[in-house]
Design a protein around this motif. Structure first.
Motif, PDB file in Angstrom:
ATOM      1  N   SER A 311     -40.976  27.479 -54.883  1.00  0.00           N
ATOM      2  CA  SER A 311     -41.352  28.931 -54.567  1.00  0.00           C
ATOM      3  C   SER A 311     -40.560  29.487 -53.282  1.00  0.00           C
ATOM      4  CB  SER A 311     -42.855  29.080 -54.670  1.00  0.00           C
ATOM      5  OG  SER A 311     -43.382  28.353 -53.747  1.00  0.00           O
ATOM      6  N   MET A 312     -40.561  28.408 -52.366  1.00  0.00           N
ATOM      7  CA  MET A 312     -39.622  29.277 -51.044  1.00  0.00           C
ATOM      8  C   MET A 312     -38.310  28.636 -50.963  1.00  0.00           C
ATOM      9  SD  MET A 312     -43.358  28.475 -48.962  1.00  0.00           S
ATOM     10  CE  MET A 312     -44.874  28.865 -49.329  1.00  0.00           C
ATOM     11  N   ASP A 313     -37.643  29.400 -50.174  1.00  0.00           N
ATOM     12  CA  ASP A 313     -36.653  28.709 -49.400  1.00  0.00           C
ATOM     13  C   ASP A 313     -36.682  27.786 -48.402  1.00  0.00           C
ATOM     14  OD1 ASP A 313     -36.363  30.110 -46.756  1.00  0.00           O
ATOM     15  OD2 ASP A 313     -36.620  31.687 -48.419  1.00  0.00           O
ATOM     16  N   ALA A 314     -35.706  26.695 -48.354  1.00  0.00           N
ATOM     17  CA  ALA A 314     -36.211  25.656 -47.515  1.00  0.00           C
ATOM     18  C   ALA A 314     -36.439  26.296 -45.769  1.00  0.00           C
ATOM     19  CB  ALA A 314     -34.815  24.823 -47.126  1.00  0.00           C
ATOM     20  N   ALA A 315     -36.004  27.268 -45.243  1.00  0.00           N
ATOM     21  CA  ALA A 315     -36.396  27.738 -43.998  1.00  0.00           C
ATOM     22  C   ALA A 315     -37.783  28.470 -44.025  1.00  0.00           C
ATOM     23  CB  ALA A 315     -35.515  28.772 -43.429  1.00  0.00           C
ATOM     24  N   THR A 316     -38.092  29.042 -44.858  1.00  0.00           N
ATOM     25  CA  THR A 316     -39.729  29.546 -45.067  1.00  0.00           C
ATOM     26  C   THR A 316     -40.386  28.604 -45.337  1.00  0.00           C
ATOM     27  OG1 THR A 316     -38.700  31.678 -46.163  1.00  0.00           O
ATOM     28  CG2 THR A 316     -40.959  31.000 -46.430  1.00  0.00           C
ATOM     29  N   ARG A 317     -40.203  27.627 -46.210  1.00  0.00           N
ATOM     30  CA  ARG A 317     -41.146  26.482 -46.240  1.00  0.00           C
ATOM     31  C   ARG A 317     -41.313  25.606 -45.246  1.00  0.00           C
ATOM     32  NH1 ARG A 317     -39.729  21.233 -47.059  1.00  0.00           N
ATOM     33  NH2 ARG A 317     -37.734  21.933 -47.736  1.00  0.00           N
ATOM     34  N   ILE A 318     -40.384  25.339 -44.293  1.00  0.00           N
ATOM     35  CA  ILE A 318     -40.515  24.424 -43.154  1.00  0.00           C
ATOM     36  C   ILE A 318     -41.212  24.826 -42.215  1.00  0.00           C
ATOM     37  CG2 ILE A 318     -38.914  23.404 -41.429  1.00  0.00           C
ATOM     38  CD1 ILE A 318     -36.894  22.784 -43.458  1.00  0.00           C
ATOM     39  N   ALA A 319     -41.014  26.277 -41.948  1.00  0.00           N
ATOM     40  CA  ALA A 319     -41.623  27.113 -40.798  1.00  0.00           C
ATOM     41  C   ALA A 319     -43.218  27.218 -41.510  1.00  0.00           C
ATOM     42  CB  ALA A 319     -41.204  28.517 -40.793  1.00  0.00           C
ATOM     43  N   TYR A 320     -43.553  27.209 -42.516  1.00  0.00           N
ATOM     44  CA  TYR A 320     -44.865  27.199 -43.104  1.00  0.00           C
ATOM     45  C   TYR A 320     -45.547  25.912 -42.899  1.00  0.00           C
ATOM     46  CZ  TYR A 320     -48.386  26.967 -47.146  1.00  0.00           C
ATOM     47  OH  TYR A 320     -49.412  26.549 -47.887  1.00  0.00           O
ATOM     48  N   TRP A 321     -44.840  24.721 -43.497  1.00  0.00           N
ATOM     49  CA  TRP A 321     -45.431  23.382 -43.451  1.00  0.00           C
ATOM     50  C   TRP A 321     -45.698  23.027 -41.993  1.00  0.00           C
ATOM     51  CZ3 TRP A 321     -42.802  19.883 -47.595  1.00  0.00           C
ATOM     52  CH2 TRP A 321     -43.062  20.416 -48.650  1.00  0.00           C
ATOM     53  N   THR A 322     -44.493  23.510 -40.901  1.00  0.00           N
ATOM     54  CA  THR A 322     -44.877  23.099 -39.598  1.00  0.00           C
ATOM     55  C   THR A 322     -45.873  23.843 -39.055  1.00  0.00           C
ATOM     56  OG1 THR A 322     -42.379  22.796 -39.350  1.00  0.00           O
ATOM     57  CG2 THR A 322     -43.624  23.115 -37.239  1.00  0.00           C
ATOM     58  N   ARG A 323     -46.217  25.042 -39.267  1.00  0.00           N
ATOM     59  CA  ARG A 323     -47.466  25.851 -38.709  1.00  0.00           C
ATOM     60  C   ARG A 323     -48.727  25.208 -39.205  1.00  0.00           C
ATOM     61  NH1 ARG A 323     -49.167  31.348 -38.279  1.00  0.00           N
ATOM     62  NH2 ARG A 323     -51.507  31.112 -37.729  1.00  0.00           N
ATOM     63  N   VAL A 324     -48.690  24.683 -40.388  1.00  0.00           N
ATOM     64  CA  VAL A 324     -49.875  24.028 -40.735  1.00  0.00           C
ATOM     65  C   VAL A 324     -50.100  22.827 -40.192  1.00  0.00           C
ATOM     66  CG1 VAL A 324     -50.949  22.990 -42.961  1.00  0.00           C
ATOM     67  CG2 VAL A 324     -49.748  25.101 -43.144  1.00  0.00           C
TER      68      VAL A 324
END
Length: 353
Positions: A311-324
């Motif tokens: 559901s997310m492009d790689a950059a968006t997903r990585i930024a989200y996961w890193t924030r979590v």
């Protein structure tokens, strides 16, 4: 921020003795893919800080991502290992349509980076923290890689599981790879086979514990284990519904950091809303759970999951996961504060399954 749930026996012991590290000798780690990112902050402090001044043996039992975390906790520097795992896992990038082979090779690479040069040896020679990886050995059609056979096998085993969880024994064997034998009591009569981890099979057993059917290839013929196809341990033990005989005789407790307050027994039980874990198996369990308020404040108001890959492009997903992963440190801090609070028993909630 952090909710604590406990069974009646566990709550009574904590009321009597406080939230003492000496009470706990087992840690559980559930399946759930990147859901575990929300628990990283807890994982960073449990062994290095909470158990820092204890010398007793601690068993860390995990399936799939929970096994990965167990492998971190049993290394000499658990916090550094958790950070390696979270970094390489979160920054994984696949092609638009990765094959099962591609994903399997990627997981192998993450496991090798997690271990570094000495991780395998550290796990095997850790006298205090004992690692246990739960794996499912596939039988029938699920032992084949070809989707035309594997998928019907999965559907058949899911259907029989819906009738009775006891039927899983016809499709999968529970195999526990350990640095020290740890017996399991299963209320559904699913037998457990116990095999020793060694330097030649640890990476393969660990990868097998997270080898999601269809998504990944199974791991075939693990050294030191009976010939066969080994797949994700969460098939049998997704969020666990079992107990440990050694605790019944020693009055020790299980610490269970988990992403949800209501555990799901097995992988095929996710859609079976009426199937609940056996309450008796949680009598001596203490579960640490991110509160609904904490989760609501995460990006997108949710815990990460495997669907984020799609559901997310790689950059968006990585930024989200890193924030979590960063925000999860708040849970570790909250846990250390709570265990030092003399009124901690008043904050503990009963399980509601």
């Amino acid at each position: 921020m952090l909710d604590i749930y406990a069974g009646p026996k566990a709550l009574q012991q904590i009321t009597d003795e406080g939230f003492a590290p000496a009470l706990f000798d087992t840690i559980l780690g559930a399946s759930g893919g990147p859901k575990w990112f929300v628990l990283a902050g807890l994982d960073r402090v449990i062994i290095p800080d909470f158990f820092a001044n204890t010398a007793h043996k601690i068993h860390v039992v995990g399936s799939s991502a929970g096994a990965f975390r167990a492998a971190c906790m049993a290394q000499d520097d658990p916090k550094a290992a958790i950070n390696r795992l979270s970094h390489y896992y979160a920054n994984t990038v696949y092609s638009d349509k990765p094959s099962a082979f591609d994903i399997t090779q990627s997981v192998y690479a993450i496991m090798n980076k997690l271990m570094g040069e000495t991780g395998v040896s550290e796990i095997l020679n850790n006298d205090r923290v004992k690692a246990h990886f739960i794996v499912a050995r596939a039988k029938g059609l699920t032992r084949f890689e070809h989707k035309a056979l594997q998928i019907p096998g999965l559907l058949m085993s899911a259907g029989m599981n819906a009738i009775s969880r006891t039927q899983l024994k016809h499709y999968y064997d529970r195999v526990v790879f350990s640095t020290e034998t740890l017996n399991i009591d299963c209320p559904y009569g699913l037998p457990s086979e116990y095999l020793a981890l060694n330097s030649t099979n640890l990476i393969q057993a660990l990868t097998a514990s997270g080898s999601i059917p269809v998504v990944m290839e199974g791991i075939k013929d693990i050294p030191g284990a009976p010939a066969g196809m080994y797949r994700d341990g969460g098939i049998i033990d997704y969020h666990f519904d079992l107990s440990f005989p050694h605790q019944q005789s020693s009055d020790t407790l299980t610490l269970y950091p988990h992403f949800y307050p209501k555990p799901i027994t097995g992988w095929f039980d996710k859609s079976l809303k009426k199937r609940k874990p056996n309450v008796r198996n949680y009598d001596n369990v203490v579960m640490l759970v991110p509160s609904a308020e904490f989760v609501a404040k995460l990006p997108y108001g949710k815990i990460p999951d495997r669907s984020d890959f799609e559901s997310m492009d790689a950059a968006t997903r990585i930024a989200y996961w890193t924030r979590v992963l960063d925000d999860s440190d708040q849970l570790g801090d909250a846990f250390l504060d709570l265990v030092n609070d003399q009124n901690i028993a008043s904050y503990i909630k009963p399980f509601v399954f």
